[in-house]
Motif scaffolding. Structure first.
Motif, PDB file in Angstrom:
ATOM      1  N   ARG A 180      77.439  17.402  24.359  1.00 60.08           N
ATOM      2  CA  ARG A 180      75.994  17.638  24.436  1.00 60.08           C
ATOM      3  C   ARG A 180      75.654  19.121  24.395  1.00 60.08           C
ATOM      4  O   ARG A 180      74.520  19.498  24.141  1.00 60.08           O
ATOM      5  N   ASP A 181      76.609  19.955  24.728  1.00 55.93           N
ATOM      6  CA  ASP A 181      76.344  21.390  24.774  1.00 55.93           C
ATOM      7  C   ASP A 181      75.927  21.900  23.391  1.00 55.93           C
ATOM      8  O   ASP A 181      76.273  21.308  22.372  1.00 55.93           O
ATOM      9  N   PHE A 182      75.151  22.968  23.409  1.00 57.52           N
ATOM     10  CA  PHE A 182      74.688  23.496  22.126  1.00 57.52           C
ATOM     11  C   PHE A 182      74.668  25.021  22.181  1.00 57.52           C
ATOM     12  O   PHE A 182      74.644  25.622  23.274  1.00 57.52           O
ATOM     13  N   ALA A 183      74.654  25.609  21.006  1.00 57.77           N
ATOM     14  CA  ALA A 183      74.720  27.071  20.919  1.00 57.77           C
ATOM     15  C   ALA A 183      73.370  27.701  21.210  1.00 57.77           C
ATOM     16  O   ALA A 183      72.356  27.331  20.626  1.00 57.77           O
ATOM     17  N   LEU A 184      73.377  28.635  22.139  1.00 61.80           N
ATOM     18  CA  LEU A 184      72.190  29.457  22.378  1.00 61.80           C
ATOM     19  C   LEU A 184      72.235  30.685  21.486  1.00 61.80           C
ATOM     20  O   LEU A 184      71.224  31.160  20.999  1.00 61.80           O
ATOM     21  N   TRP A 185      73.426  31.186  21.300  1.00 61.70           N
ATOM     22  CA  TRP A 185      73.630  32.423  20.538  1.00 61.70           C
ATOM     23  C   TRP A 185      74.905  32.279  19.726  1.00 61.70           C
ATOM     24  O   TRP A 185      75.940  31.881  20.260  1.00 61.70           O
ATOM     25  N   LYS A 186      74.792  32.542  18.438  1.00 66.62           N
ATOM     26  CA  LYS A 186      75.948  32.416  17.567  1.00 66.62           C
ATOM     27  C   LYS A 186      76.487  33.796  17.222  1.00 66.62           C
ATOM     28  O   LYS A 186      75.724  34.654  16.737  1.00 66.62           O
TER      29      LYS A 186
END
Length: 466
Positions: A180-186
């Motif tokens: 479920r985690d997702f990228a805030l900053w790539k």
RNA sequence: GGUGCGGUAGCCAAGUGGUAAGGCAAGGGUCUGCAAAACCCUUAUUCGUCGGUUCGAUCCCGACUCGCACCUCCA
């Protein structure tokens, strides 16, 4: 009854009102400008427009922010492929989008917020989330740790409690701790645009821009947040996780979502050959207001089946409305008031409003107008529609058009001047009088060729542009 | 599998526990020199199927069935 809207959060239709000072603070998810927007997108954007207009008709002021996502994977890919900078590339499609919106008569939100103009604010928000322990890093990228946010799933009504962390993680998500985690900053990659910020060099993930721009321009708690139904999960769920972790306050009081659009019964896709941009439809000869009317006439929570038969139907329906208005303006009416018609106008107006108040039931609202239209036309035919009935008729039409805005034709690009038209009509009338039907038919055909339709009525000749 | 939505006339589409709005199409008609345009009228004994509750259900409950969406980027 006051305005009621279906709130995805509570799964109920609830009375809507802003929290303070009669101003609705609303945020709507706008386009990602990587290509021309398609009619499915515009179904949603037309819905936003109807919502705006009816909120105002309900006596509220608006403070509406819509984002324009001008940095994301697809944009970068396309810009690189075309050897353009991000700015050059997105400028093209941003302008195209705004032009399309104007053609569809969509009101401009009070603020259009571009992601690339809020990078520093996003970085700052991510930094705060890091400080507060909602994140973790992996290879320079920052991820949101969903397990830290209780209440995840409350919008989409998904129960994640049985989900074992990592159990269903796809192979390409190996760098995340939880599916479920997702990228805030790539983290920055070579050859891709990046920004040097307090959280490192890179670019923002998709979800963070909406949280940050909504809070920046509207405050911690929005009155209303809207978008397409497909955004409920994960996008809006993630927005809630980010925003509420940042502020500790509820992010939005009302979540309102529009259903999908299908084309000829099927999901629109390029491979099926049923993928249309607004430009495609206009190039086929349909006017923007016909598209607008079709998209607006199906209530927003019902899947809309977009068909060319439906477009033709919308075109005829609009013409009937316009013709009624033309009739009101040109008919010679007896003085006085027809009480039954006046009463029907009042009821129709109330019916229209009640239908719109009922979760924007546009289909029922239109029905109210058409029922009046039939009665009024009958009265007009019988010579029983009187001057005192004009005000009620116009009030109804104006109310309808304040929402649907289809009465005024789009400006015709060519065509002859009014004076020329009037002259030809006068000549035709004279020819008819002397029973020179050959000449009068010639003139009629000539006018038609120039896009002018003549209507012979008992009150004389009237005309309109095609 | 989980979650949610929906199946109403040829098409689009409202709706309510008390007997089916509206738009388009089609057929008929009025008007007209003829047309066109406009306008009017007609068009679902029936609301996916089967049960249940009820005096009464399209509307409430249950089962079934069909279709769709989300669960991964998507308006």
């Amino acid at each position: 009854m006051p305005l009621r809207l279906y709130n995805t959060l509570t799964q109920e239709v609830q009375p809507f009102a802003p929290l303070s000072d009669n101003t609705v603070r609303m945020y709507t998810c706008g386009p990602t400008v990587y290509d021309f927007a398609h009619i499915g997108n515009f179904r949603t954007f037309v819905f936003f427009d109807l919502l705006r207009r009816w909120l105002r008709a309900s006596g509220f002021k608006l403070d509406h922010v819509m984002n324009i996502t001008d940095v994301d994977d697809k944009i970068i890919r396309n810009a690189v492929a075309q050897n353009k900078t991000l700015e050059e590339y997105t400028a093209i499609y941003t302008k195209a989008f705004l032009d399309d919106c104007a053609a569809l008569r969509l009101e401009r939100p009070e603020h259009l917020a571009r992601a690339t103009e809020n990078i520093a604010e996003m970085a700052s928000a991510i930094h705060k989330l890091e400080d507060d322990g909602f994140t973790y890093r992996s290879d320079g990228s920052v991820y949101y740790r969903i397990s830290k946010f209780k209440g995840y799933g409350k919008l989409s009504h998904n129960d994640f409690s049985g989900m074992v962390a990592g159990a269903r993680v796809d192979v390409d998500n190996y760098d995340k701790a939880d599916a479920r985690d997702f990228a805030l900053w790539k983290a920055a990659k070579p050859g891709e645009p990046s920004w040097d910020t307090e959280v490192g060099n890179g670019r923002p993930g998709w979800h963070i821009e909406c949280s940050v721009m909504a809070i920046r321009y509207l405050g911690d708690t929005l009155d209303l947040h809207a978008g397409g139904i497909d955004l409920i999960f994960p996008h809006h769920e993630n927005e809630i996780a980010q925003s509420e972790a940042l502020t500790g306050k509820p992010f939005a009081r009302f979540w309102v979502h529009s259903e999908f659009l299908f084309v000829e019964g099927q999901k629109m896709s390029k491979s099926l050959g049923n993928y249309y941009t607004l430009r495609d439809i206009l190039a086929m000869g349909y006017s923007p207001e016909v598209v607008r009317f079709l998209l607006a006439s199906v209530p927003y929570r019902k899947a809309l089946n977009f068909t060319f038969a439906g477009l033709a139907s919308a075109k005829t329906a609009i013409e009937r409305l316009r013709n009624f208005k033309l009739r009101l303006e040109t008919a010679k009416l007896p003085a006085g008031v027809n009480a039954a018609i006046a009463d029907h106008a009042t009821r129709a107006l109330a019916g229209f409003r009640e239908a719109m108040d009922d979760d924007l039931n546009t289909a029922e609202a239109l029905a109210s107008v058409y029922e009046y239209l039939r009665d009024a036309n009958i009265a007009l035919d019988a010579g029983e529609f009187q001057t005192g009935n004009l005000a009620g008729a116009h009030a109804l039409l104006e109310q309808m058009d304040a929402v649907f805005e289809v009465l005024k034709p789009s400006a015709s690009t060519d065509g002859m001047s009014e004076a020329d038209i009037e002259n030809l009509i006068a000549e035709r009338t004279a020819a008819k009088k002397s029973r020179d039907f050959k000449r009068s038919d010639e003139i009629r055909a000539q006018l038609l060729e120039s896009g002018v339709i003549i209507e012979d009525t008992k009150d004389g000749v009237r005309w309109k542009r095609k």
